[in-house]
Motif scaffolding. Structure first.
Motif, short mmCIF file in Angstrom:
data_model
loop_
_atom_site.label_atom_id
_atom_site.label_comp_id
_atom_site.label_asym_id
_atom_site.label_seq_id
_atom_site.Cartn_x
_atom_site.Cartn_y
_atom_site.Cartn_z
N TRP A 241 0.81 -1.16 0.19
CA TRP A 241 -0.06 0.11 0.09
C TRP A 241 0.93 1.28 -0.04
N CYS A 242 0.16 2.22 -0.65
CA CYS A 242 0.96 3.65 -0.55
C CYS A 242 0.17 4.86 0.03
N GLY B 220 6.86 4.57 -3.03
CA GLY B 220 6.40 2.99 -3.37
C GLY B 220 5.25 3.01 -4.45
N ALA B 221 4.94 4.24 -4.79
CA ALA B 221 3.65 4.18 -5.84
C ALA B 221 3.94 3.18 -6.81
N GLN B 222 5.03 2.97 -7.33
CA GLN B 222 5.38 2.38 -8.54
C GLN B 222 5.11 0.74 -8.21
N TYR B 223 5.27 0.26 -7.10
CA TYR B 223 5.20 -1.15 -6.99
C TYR B 223 4.08 -1.42 -5.98
N GLY C 43 13.00 7.62 -4.78
CA GLY C 43 12.29 6.90 -3.94
C GLY C 43 10.92 7.32 -3.93
N PHE C 44 10.52 8.39 -4.53
CA PHE C 44 9.20 9.05 -4.42
C PHE C 44 8.68 9.26 -5.71
#
Lengths: 369, 410
Positions: free
Chosen positions: B131-132, B169-172, B217-218
């Motif tokens: 989750w993000c 972590g939105a990418q994963y 990272g963002f």
């Protein structure tokens, strides 16, 4: 895990606070500061009556046999009340030095009288203008006669006796000297914070008795022990100054609102709080090391001392700033805390000395936190 | 006054260690970290972390403080602390699940239906689903209630349009928690609505942000006509601010010490480097600096101890922990800068492990001072919530959101 003071210790702290509030300790500070008296005898008697001077003295010597942890919470309240009494000299330093000593005769003679407040002691250490290291002690003892001068001795003109650092020619150790001895001359000094008296003390062949301790290390230990107690006193003063600043800012209006609502003021008070919390937590570590006679005491004491000195300076100076012009008047109490902060920084060695001691102890232990 | 475990705590600590020592490799040095076998960025690290989290879950060590029904252990706060203390001594993968478990989880527990909790919480605990948190926007950071991402309801489906930023972590991530504006004519705190959504929904676009460290990272996350069923709304329509506060409270608890160079690194460096022809550590000005940082580090360490002690004694920790991020992030920045001073001209060269460590910390520190509440926001929190000082005057508080002025940098 129990990294906190016990309920009994906290209760005791509250009792001391109540007494100092009731006796209006801050107002008494001003009276001594402005007057001719060297300390507040009435307040001192109240503290003695409460048994505070007997805190760490075992029952067999007429004390109440509590420990350093109790003394820590007392120190914090004396700091909060900027009490004009010779407590640090007589209790943190002179009493502790005698408790550390293996000289049974001295213990029997002095401790009961220190416990019941019959006599007051002090620690005479500084000479010339810098805080002495092992090679900087010029006061000497030959046979049992002591000669030389100690400067700016806290409560030197109040105390009945002094614990004096002196050189025998071979080693530097601690001696006990009766300040009523005819071969001792005492000169009261005009100082930065007259709420606590200071004097130059000269010895010209007065009688000195050795505390029979292991030379310089016993002086270092006494300084470390008292540094934790001084740090608690400083934290108490710092918190009082922070609260003064906050209360004033809540009640003072400018530009149509409480100045406490401006971020410039809020961030200033938050900075005081941060400094105070770091100091308080380090003081707890110091209290733990002190009460357990831990090998970490040199590190813990220096850490507590350095951060408490910083916190009291910051809180007392920014308290004046928050008060604006009124904070810099004689009439307001801000300067009493500012003076006391500076005085406590100068007693038992200033900030540079303790920072250096801290790094030295870390180099020795080679295992920082 | 002591640092000793109670009998129950000691027992639990032993149980934790028994399991960890059989399932993970102990660190040789405090700075040791888990290194994935593959090349950076190929997904090995993520796969390793998922495997490890599944192992924790199966053995009952995931999300310790959560109810057992949702994949937790019903552990006490003190047991959670002990777990954290012991696990920090082992080399284990991590860094993917904290936002979900630390922030999304508590919000779902408070606001989701029982059916949703049963569906989403166990996979979150297991590390199966990541989750993000979709909160900050280009025009709304510290003033989070100023967000503009728009939510419109038609029947029982919401349509979302707008942009989020600083989403770790939105990418994963498989799911996200999202705060939106559903009413632009209400005052800014009153027109917000909170959702969770599938990150694979059509119209969600994730773009990485390159930071000053060079790393990414963002992310920025763009929403173009993204559909969310009303059943995925958390809290009432217009109550999104209240729901957000639950998340933010947990964020502050989750953000701890800043990572990077600390006292030990600058202490070691001062012993290695020369300064005016002698060991730097022998120089008085260097010693003063070292002493200040040691006092800060120690002050934070024992502040933490006081809080843990309060937990151990069964009381709620005080607000003392609120100082941790301010002090550690600034200390990190100053130590990094001073370390580079000590290394003099050599400090700027990037081919050396030591200078790279200090350089990385110097470049990473600014973001740490900002993420999870800037220094300034945290000082406001100390002043207002800890010390009880009044809020600043807020000129936009009771104004309809669409009448609040914005500047050229929003």
């Amino acid at each position: 895990m129990n990294f906190s003071f016990s309920n009994e210790q906290i209760l005791m702290q509250e009792e001391v606070k109540k007494l100092l509030d009731k006796e209006n300790s801050v107002k008494r500070n001003r009276t001594i500061l402005e007057g001719e008296e060297k300390f507040d005898q009435e307040l001192w008697k109240s503290l003695v009556a409460m048994g505070l001077t007997a805190t760490t003295i075992p029952e067999e010597y007429g004390g109440i046999g509590m420990g350093f942890l109790e003394l820590c919470v007392i120190a914090e309240e004396l700091g909060r009340g900027i009490a004009p009494v010779p407590f640090s000299s007589s209790v943190y330093l002179a009493t502790t030095a005698i408790l550390n000593s293996s000289n049974e005769e001295i213990k029997k003679e002095y401790l009961p009288k220190l416990a019941n407040g019959e006599i007051i002691g002090t620690f005479a250490h500084s000479e010339k203008t810098s805080f002495p290291d092992e090679t900087g002690i010029a006061v000497t003892v030959k046979g049992n006669k002591i000669s030389g001068q100690k400067i700016a001795v806290p409560d030197g003109d109040i105390a009945d006796f002094a614990i004096v650092s002196a050189s025998s020619g071979k080693k530097v150790g601690l001696y006990i000297v009766d300040l009523k001895d005819k071969k001792v001359s005492i000169e009261t000094l005009d100082t930065f914070d007259p709420s606590r008296s200071h004097a130059n003390v000269s010895f010209d062949g007065a009688t000195a008795t050795s505390l029979e301790d292991d030379a310089w290390t016993s002086i270092e230990k006494l300084l470390d022990q008292s540094a934790v107690l001084f740090a608690f006193e400083q934290v108490g003063g710092a918190e009082a100054a922070m609260n003064m600043a906050k209360e004033y800012a809540m009640g003072r209006y400018a530009f149509g609102r409480a100045i406490a609502s401006f971020q410039a003021i809020k961030h200033k008070v938050a900075d005081m709080y941060i400094s105070l919390q770091l100091a308080r937590s380090n003081c707890y570590y110091g209290a733990w090391a002190l009460s357990n006679d831990s090998s970490e005491l040199p590190t813990a004491a220096a850490t507590a001392r350095v951060s408490a000195t910083k916190a009291f300076y910051e809180c007392s100076k920014e308290n004046i700033q928050t008060h604006g012009g009124m904070g810099a008047t004689w009439e307001f109490d801000c300067h009493l805390f500012y003076r006391r902060a500076r005085l406590l920084s100068s007693n038992i060695g200033s900030q540079g000395i303790w920072k250096d001691k801290l790094i030295t102890s870390l180099e020795k232990s080679n295992s920082p936190a | 006054m002591d640092f000793n475990d109670t009998k129950e705590e000691a027992q639990f600590r032993e149980e934790v260690n028994n399991w960890l020592s059989k399932n993970a490799e102990k660190k040789q040095h405090a700075r040791d970290i888990y290194k994935a076998a593959g090349i950076p960025g190929d997904g090995t690290a993520l796969q390793d972390a998922k495997k490890w989290q599944e192992k924790l879950y199966d053995a009952g060590w995931a999300c310790l403080h959560w109810p057992k029904d949702y994949g937790g252990r019903d552990a006490s706060p003190m047991e959670r602390v002990i777990w954290g203390q012991e696990m920090s001594k082992y080399k284990v993968p991590g860094g993917y699940f904290e936002i979900g478990q630390g922030m999304a989880g508590p919000v779902l527990m408070t606001y989701a239906t029982e059916e949703q909790k049963q569906r989403y919480l166990p996979p979150m605990a297991k590390g199966e689903e990541i989750w993000c948190q979709l909160f900050s926007e280009p025009g709304a950071g510290s003033d989070l209630a100023g967000i503009k991402t728009k939510a419109e309801l038609d029947g029982d489906t919401w349509t979302i349009n707008g942009q989020k930023v600083w989403t770790s972590g939105a990418q994963y991530s498989d799911y996200g928690i999202l705060v939106t504006r559903s009413d632009f004519s209400a005052p800014k705190h009153k027109g917000l609505t909170y959702f969770f959504l599938d990150m694979k929904s059509p119209g969600v676009e994730v773009r990485p942000i390159k930071q000053i460290t060079g790393g990414s990272g963002f992310n920025e996350v763009y929403f173009t006509d993204v559909k969310i069923p009303d059943s995925q709304r958390l809290g009432e329509v217009g109550d999104g601010w209240k729901v957000s506060l639950t998340t933010l409270m947990n964020e502050r608890l989750a953000v701890g010490d800043a990572s990077g160079v600390d006292f030990q690194e600058i202490f070691d460096l001062a012993k290695e480097q020369d300064f005016n022809g002698d060991q730097a550590i022998k120089n008085g000005s260097v010693r003063e600096k070292l002493a200040d940082w040691y006092c800060e580090q120690s002050g934070l360490k024992y502040t933490k101890m006081r809080n843990i002690s309060a937990l151990s004694q069964g009381s709620t920790p005080g607000p003392e922990a609120s100082i941790t991020k301010i002090v550690s992030a600034n200390k990190l920045q100053d130590i990094a800068n001073y370390g580079m001073d000590l290394m003099d001209s050599g400090s700027i060269v990037r081919n050396d492990d030591t200078s790279a460590l200090f350089q990385g910390s110097l470049l990473g520190a600014p973001l740490i001072r900002i993420a999870g509440g800037t220094d300034e926001v945290l000082k406001n929190i100390i002043a207002e919530q800890v010390l009880g000082m009044p809020q600043d005057v807020r000129v936009d508080k009771n104004v309809p959101f669409n009448e609040i002025p914005t500047g050229s940098k929003n």
